[in-house]
Design a protein around this motif. Structure first.
Motif, PDB file in Angstrom:
ATOM      1  N   ASN A  34       0.806  -1.229   0.000  1.00 37.32           N
ATOM      2  CA  ASN A  34       0.000   0.000   0.000  1.00 37.32           C
ATOM      3  C   ASN A  34       0.837   1.276   0.000  1.00 37.32           C
ATOM      4  O   ASN A  34       0.292   2.366   0.064  1.00 37.32           O
ATOM      5  CB  ASN A  34      -0.961   0.004   1.187  1.00 37.32           C
ATOM      6  N   LYS A  35       2.172   1.162  -0.094  1.00 37.68           N
ATOM      7  CA  LYS A  35       3.001   2.372  -0.034  1.00 37.68           C
ATOM      8  C   LYS A  35       2.676   3.382  -1.134  1.00 37.68           C
ATOM      9  O   LYS A  35       2.486   4.559  -0.851  1.00 37.68           O
ATOM     10  CB  LYS A  35       4.490   2.001  -0.048  1.00 37.68           C
ATOM     11  N   PRO A  36       2.617   2.936  -2.418  1.00 35.35           N
ATOM     12  CA  PRO A  36       2.283   3.906  -3.476  1.00 35.35           C
ATOM     13  C   PRO A  36       0.905   4.525  -3.250  1.00 35.35           C
ATOM     14  O   PRO A  36       0.713   5.721  -3.489  1.00 35.35           O
ATOM     15  CB  PRO A  36       2.290   3.063  -4.755  1.00 35.35           C
ATOM     16  N   LEU A  37      -0.023   3.718  -2.770  1.00 37.57           N
ATOM     17  CA  LEU A  37      -1.379   4.205  -2.523  1.00 37.57           C
ATOM     18  C   LEU A  37      -1.395   5.238  -1.396  1.00 37.57           C
ATOM     19  O   LEU A  37      -2.006   6.302  -1.520  1.00 37.57           O
ATOM     20  CB  LEU A  37      -2.297   3.026  -2.184  1.00 37.57           C
ATOM     21  N   LEU A  38      -0.703   4.942  -0.293  1.00 39.04           N
ATOM     22  CA  LEU A  38      -0.675   5.870   0.834  1.00 39.04           C
ATOM     23  C   LEU A  38      -0.035   7.199   0.434  1.00 39.04           C
ATOM     24  O   LEU A  38      -0.466   8.260   0.868  1.00 39.04           O
ATOM     25  CB  LEU A  38       0.078   5.251   2.018  1.00 39.04           C
ATOM     26  N   LYS A  39       0.971   7.128  -0.442  1.00 35.17           N
ATOM     27  CA  LYS A  39       1.587   8.342  -0.964  1.00 35.17           C
ATOM     28  C   LYS A  39       0.570   9.152  -1.762  1.00 35.17           C
ATOM     29  O   LYS A  39       0.477  10.371  -1.626  1.00 35.17           O
ATOM     30  CB  LYS A  39       2.766   7.973  -1.881  1.00 35.17           C
ATOM     31  N   ALA A  40      -0.184   8.459  -2.609  1.00 38.36           N
ATOM     32  CA  ALA A  40      -1.178   9.118  -3.460  1.00 38.36           C
ATOM     33  C   ALA A  40      -2.280   9.748  -2.623  1.00 38.36           C
ATOM     34  O   ALA A  40      -2.760  10.840  -2.926  1.00 38.36           O
ATOM     35  CB  ALA A  40      -1.774   8.110  -4.442  1.00 38.36           C
ATOM     36  N   ILE A  41      -2.668   9.060  -1.544  1.00 39.53           N
ATOM     37  CA  ILE A  41      -3.710   9.593  -0.652  1.00 39.53           C
ATOM     38  C   ILE A  41      -3.249  10.926  -0.070  1.00 39.53           C
ATOM     39  O   ILE A  41      -3.997  11.898  -0.063  1.00 39.53           O
ATOM     40  CB  ILE A  41      -4.040   8.578   0.463  1.00 39.53           C
ATOM     41  N   ALA A  71     -11.143  11.911  -8.533  1.00 41.26           N
ATOM     42  CA  ALA A  71     -10.337  11.217  -7.523  1.00 41.26           C
ATOM     43  C   ALA A  71     -10.278   9.723  -7.829  1.00 41.26           C
ATOM     44  O   ALA A  71      -9.222   9.102  -7.745  1.00 41.26           O
ATOM     45  CB  ALA A  71     -10.915  11.459  -6.128  1.00 41.26           C
ATOM     46  N   ILE A  72     -11.424   9.155  -8.220  1.00 45.58           N
ATOM     47  CA  ILE A  72     -11.478   7.731  -8.566  1.00 45.58           C
ATOM     48  C   ILE A  72     -10.541   7.447  -9.734  1.00 45.58           C
ATOM     49  O   ILE A  72      -9.742   6.506  -9.705  1.00 45.58           O
ATOM     50  CB  ILE A  72     -12.923   7.305  -8.911  1.00 45.58           C
ATOM     51  N   ALA A  73     -10.613   8.287 -10.766  1.00 46.82           N
ATOM     52  CA  ALA A  73      -9.757   8.120 -11.945  1.00 46.82           C
ATOM     53  C   ALA A  73      -8.280   8.180 -11.555  1.00 46.82           C
ATOM     54  O   ALA A  73      -7.472   7.377 -12.019  1.00 46.82           O
ATOM     55  CB  ALA A  73     -10.093   9.180 -12.987  1.00 46.82           C
ATOM     56  N   ASP A  74      -7.945   9.130 -10.686  1.00 45.48           N
ATOM     57  CA  ASP A  74      -6.554   9.285 -10.264  1.00 45.48           C
ATOM     58  C   ASP A  74      -6.070   8.084  -9.465  1.00 45.48           C
ATOM     59  O   ASP A  74      -4.964   7.592  -9.672  1.00 45.48           O
ATOM     60  CB  ASP A  74      -6.384  10.568  -9.429  1.00 45.48           C
ATOM     61  N   PHE A  75      -6.906   7.608  -8.550  1.00 45.02           N
ATOM     62  CA  PHE A  75      -6.502   6.469  -7.717  1.00 45.02           C
ATOM     63  C   PHE A  75      -6.367   5.199  -8.546  1.00 45.02           C
ATOM     64  O   PHE A  75      -5.543   4.340  -8.244  1.00 45.02           O
ATOM     65  CB  PHE A  75      -7.484   6.256  -6.566  1.00 45.02           C
ATOM     66  N   LYS A  76      -7.166   5.075  -9.606  1.00 41.99           N
ATOM     67  CA  LYS A  76      -7.082   3.882 -10.452  1.00 41.99           C
ATOM     68  C   LYS A  76      -5.735   3.800 -11.156  1.00 41.99           C
ATOM     69  O   LYS A  76      -5.305   2.724 -11.547  1.00 41.99           O
ATOM     70  CB  LYS A  76      -8.223   3.868 -11.477  1.00 41.99           C
ATOM     71  N   LYS A  77      -5.066   4.944 -11.311  1.00 45.64           N
ATOM     72  CA  LYS A  77      -3.766   4.972 -11.997  1.00 45.64           C
ATOM     73  C   LYS A  77      -2.616   4.632 -11.061  1.00 45.64           C
ATOM     74  O   LYS A  77      -1.486   4.417 -11.508  1.00 45.64           O
ATOM     75  CB  LYS A  77      -3.521   6.363 -12.591  1.00 45.64           C
ATOM     76  N   VAL A  78      -2.881   4.596  -9.758  1.00 40.56           N
ATOM     77  CA  VAL A  78      -1.805   4.366  -8.788  1.00 40.56           C
ATOM     78  C   VAL A  78      -1.307   2.925  -8.881  1.00 40.56           C
ATOM     79  O   VAL A  78      -2.094   1.982  -9.013  1.00 40.56           O
ATOM     80  CB  VAL A  78      -2.295   4.676  -7.352  1.00 40.56           C
ATOM     81  N   LYS A  79       0.016   2.784  -8.821  1.00 38.30           N
ATOM     82  CA  LYS A  79       0.644   1.464  -8.899  1.00 38.30           C
ATOM     83  C   LYS A  79       0.086   0.532  -7.824  1.00 38.30           C
ATOM     84  O   LYS A  79       0.044   0.888  -6.651  1.00 38.30           O
ATOM     85  CB  LYS A  79       2.154   1.631  -8.712  1.00 38.30           C
ATOM     86  N   GLY A  80      -0.346  -0.652  -8.243  1.00 36.72           N
ATOM     87  CA  GLY A  80      -0.812  -1.658  -7.303  1.00 36.72           C
ATOM     88  C   GLY A  80      -2.299  -1.612  -7.007  1.00 36.72           C
ATOM     89  O   GLY A  80      -2.854  -2.561  -6.456  1.00 36.72           O
ATOM     90  N   VAL A  81      -2.976  -0.519  -7.367  1.00 36.33           N
ATOM     91  CA  VAL A  81      -4.409  -0.411  -7.078  1.00 36.33           C
ATOM     92  C   VAL A  81      -5.184  -1.324  -8.027  1.00 36.33           C
ATOM     93  O   VAL A  81      -4.992  -1.285  -9.241  1.00 36.33           O
ATOM     94  CB  VAL A  81      -4.897   1.049  -7.200  1.00 36.33           C
ATOM     95  N   THR A  82      -6.053  -2.166  -7.458  1.00 38.75           N
ATOM     96  CA  THR A  82      -6.827  -3.093  -8.286  1.00 38.75           C
ATOM     97  C   THR A  82      -8.255  -2.618  -8.507  1.00 38.75           C
ATOM     98  O   THR A  82      -8.843  -2.901  -9.540  1.00 38.75           O
ATOM     99  CB  THR A  82      -6.851  -4.502  -7.654  1.00 38.75           C
ATOM    100  N   SER A  83      -8.833  -1.892  -7.553  1.00 41.35           N
ATOM    101  CA  SER A  83     -10.166  -1.343  -7.774  1.00 41.35           C
ATOM    102  C   SER A  83     -10.456  -0.195  -6.827  1.00 41.35           C
ATOM    103  O   SER A  83      -9.904  -0.106  -5.734  1.00 41.35           O
ATOM    104  CB  SER A  83     -11.246  -2.422  -7.632  1.00 41.35           C
ATOM    105  N   VAL A  84     -11.330   0.700  -7.294  1.00 41.83           N
ATOM    106  CA  VAL A  84     -11.751   1.860  -6.514  1.00 41.83           C
ATOM    107  C   VAL A  84     -13.256   1.927  -6.563  1.00 41.83           C
ATOM    108  O   VAL A  84     -13.852   1.940  -7.641  1.00 41.83           O
ATOM    109  CB  VAL A  84     -11.160   3.171  -7.101  1.00 41.83           C
TER     110      VAL A  84
END
Length: 93
Positions: A34-41, A71-84
């Motif tokens: 979740n590191k890339p995701l937490l950074k994106a958040i 925000a959904i579109a942006d999070f979907k681009k984050v490395k490792g994210v499988t669904s939003v």
């Protein structure tokens, strides 16, 4: 009774921009973590509400000023994210 009416409008206003619509459930790949995701958040100025221990997912509060779909579109681009998903609208396909 005037002041009563005022407190009512306050309650209605918060209800209209209900937090549910601005909460996202984001799932990520365990291998990536979740590191890339937490950074994106952080970068998006969102608030991490909850980390799910049972599965690889987090609940995130999107700032009211932000467009939720963007925000959904942006999070979907984050490395490792499988669904939003928007909270409360879990797609079960």
């Amino acid at each position: 009774s005037d002041s009563e009416g005022d407190s009512n409008t306050g309650a209605n206003r918060t209800e209209k921009s209900s937090p549910v619509s601005h909460t996202l459930i984001i799932f990520f790949d365990k291998k990536t973590g979740n590191k890339p995701l937490l950074k994106a958040i952080k970068k998006q100025g969102c608030t991490l509400l909850y980390k799910y221990k049972e599965f690889s997912g987090v609940a995130v509060k999107v700032d009211e000023k932000h467009d939720i779909d963007q925000a959904i579109a942006d999070f979907k681009k984050v490395k490792g994210v499988t669904s939003v998903n928007k909270d409360g609208i879990m797609q079960l396909q």
